[in-house]
Design a protein around this motif. Sequence first.
Motif, PDB file in Angstrom:
ATOM      1  N   LYS A 186       0.832  -1.204   0.000  1.00  0.00           N
ATOM      2  CA  LYS A 186       0.000   0.000   0.000  1.00  0.00           C
ATOM      3  C   LYS A 186       0.869   1.257   0.000  1.00  0.00           C
ATOM      4  O   LYS A 186       0.598   2.208  -0.738  1.00  0.00           O
TER       5      LYS A 186
ATOM      6  N   THR B  88      -8.944   4.199  -0.631  1.00  0.00           N
ATOM      7  CA  THR B  88      -7.533   4.605  -0.695  1.00  0.00           C
ATOM      8  C   THR B  88      -6.600   3.500  -0.203  1.00  0.00           C
ATOM      9  O   THR B  88      -5.395   3.551  -0.452  1.00  0.00           O
TER      10      THR B  88
ATOM     11  N   ARG C 226      -6.445   4.319 -11.645  1.00  0.00           N
ATOM     12  CA  ARG C 226      -5.453   4.195 -10.581  1.00  0.00           C
ATOM     13  C   ARG C 226      -5.335   5.505  -9.789  1.00  0.00           C
ATOM     14  O   ARG C 226      -5.213   5.504  -8.554  1.00  0.00           O
ATOM     15  N   GLU C 227      -5.399   6.607 -10.495  1.00  0.00           N
ATOM     16  CA  GLU C 227      -5.308   7.908  -9.839  1.00  0.00           C
ATOM     17  C   GLU C 227      -6.544   8.173  -8.979  1.00  0.00           C
ATOM     18  O   GLU C 227      -6.432   8.721  -7.867  1.00  0.00           O
TER      19      GLU C 227
ATOM     20  N   ASN D 245       0.605   3.242  -3.505  1.00  0.00           N
ATOM     21  CA  ASN D 245      -0.279   4.401  -3.390  1.00  0.00           C
ATOM     22  C   ASN D 245       0.395   5.656  -2.845  1.00  0.00           C
ATOM     23  O   ASN D 245      -0.188   6.728  -2.863  1.00  0.00           O
ATOM     24  N   LYS D 246       1.640   5.507  -2.366  1.00  0.00           N
ATOM     25  CA  LYS D 246       2.351   6.664  -1.803  1.00  0.00           C
ATOM     26  C   LYS D 246       3.680   6.921  -2.512  1.00  0.00           C
ATOM     27  O   LYS D 246       3.851   7.931  -3.199  1.00  0.00           O
TER      28      LYS D 246
ATOM     29  N   ARG E  85      -6.292   6.267  -5.662  1.00  0.00           N
ATOM     30  CA  ARG E  85      -5.327   6.892  -4.746  1.00  0.00           C
ATOM     31  C   ARG E  85      -5.893   8.148  -4.086  1.00  0.00           C
ATOM     32  O   ARG E  85      -5.541   8.492  -2.954  1.00  0.00           O
TER      33      ARG E  85
ATOM     34  N   VAL F  27      -5.163  -1.821  -3.219  1.00  0.00           N
ATOM     35  CA  VAL F  27      -4.033  -2.067  -4.120  1.00  0.00           C
ATOM     36  C   VAL F  27      -4.309  -3.295  -4.990  1.00  0.00           C
ATOM     37  O   VAL F  27      -3.428  -3.808  -5.666  1.00  0.00           O
TER      38      VAL F  27
END
Length: 368
Positions: free
Chosen positions: A39, A287, A344-345, A43-44, A348, A290
């Motif tokens: 994750k 959020t 995907r954006e 995502n980061k 997130r 994944v």
Amino acid sequence: MKLSLRVRYLWFYLKKRKFKTLYNFAWVYIFWWTKPIRKFLLNKLFPLLRIDPYPPFIEIEPTTACHLKCIMCEHTYWSEPPKNMSFEEFKSIIDQFPKLKWAGLTGIGSSFLNKDFLKMVKYLKERSVIVEVIDTFNEPVNEKILKELIEIQPDILFVSIYGGSNESYNKVCVGGNFNRVIENIKAFVNLKKQMKTMLPVLNFHYIVSKQNMHETTKFLEFVASLKTEVGEVLLTPLLHTFEEVKDLSIDLTATLVKNTEDKAKELGITLAYNLSVPQNGKKPPITDCVEWIMPFVFTTGHVIPCCAGNEANRRDFQKGTSLGNVFEKSFREIWYSNEYKRIREMVRKGAIPLQCRNCPIYACNTEK
């Protein structure tokens, strides 16, 4: 999977000097099975570094052919004609993933009804990919087929189970034969012992419904009676409560969970829960998702973000909102398309893509 079994698994491949498979296993274990790590990375960190990784994992549906009419399965209510993916089609997909680490062969069908199924599994193992296969074991699988499966040595075999007795199983799995499933499982276990191999590791996927909720402990007793190493028994309520199955669905009550967990502990069996079972009664935010790094490919070639939308009896919707067809354009084109990147954006940022609004895992039932 217990730590001791993971260690044995690593030792198994080390003795065989299959270092690429060892690398893939370690990579999958660290990156996929450890969710906080994946994750954070997906995502980061990766977005911050402008890295958009190509999927190292994929799920492929070998067939939609099935001789069963399970009362909780979307397949029973389809009008879509059955289709087998050919080995050539399968190979054309896999060859687009030169660094593939893990593959799951699963879907809405009975895998062994595809004559190319074992050929597909073998092709993946020849490439040192970690392979998980799922089947009902309800076909008349003979010793020759079971022996070939064991010789290929996929890493994980999940057998989907719909009850702990002939009465409940056959009530759910119409057209199935509980006794045949049990005999197939026993034959598989005995052959593995004769062939002196730990792979494939046997797992069970117990689909919980009103008809069989009272038999989870009984089934665990059967698992213990096999006297073989089992990775886990995965409890899964119905993922989606579409119209035809809404009366079959149940939540895992505190009593059911306690009784099952107590029995599993008593018997030394690892019990796990599907991701659709919320922790503390609450679904995590999108959020946290994944799962999009593991795309799912239908027999028809349609690419969807993950498997969580399956079993909702929305096949036409899934095809209509797919990200593309891998038999019509390359997966790389599909993956790096504006639409796929936008999804995907959105995830997130906490927005809900159209394809995800019926998700059974994350809180995705409202649009942002």
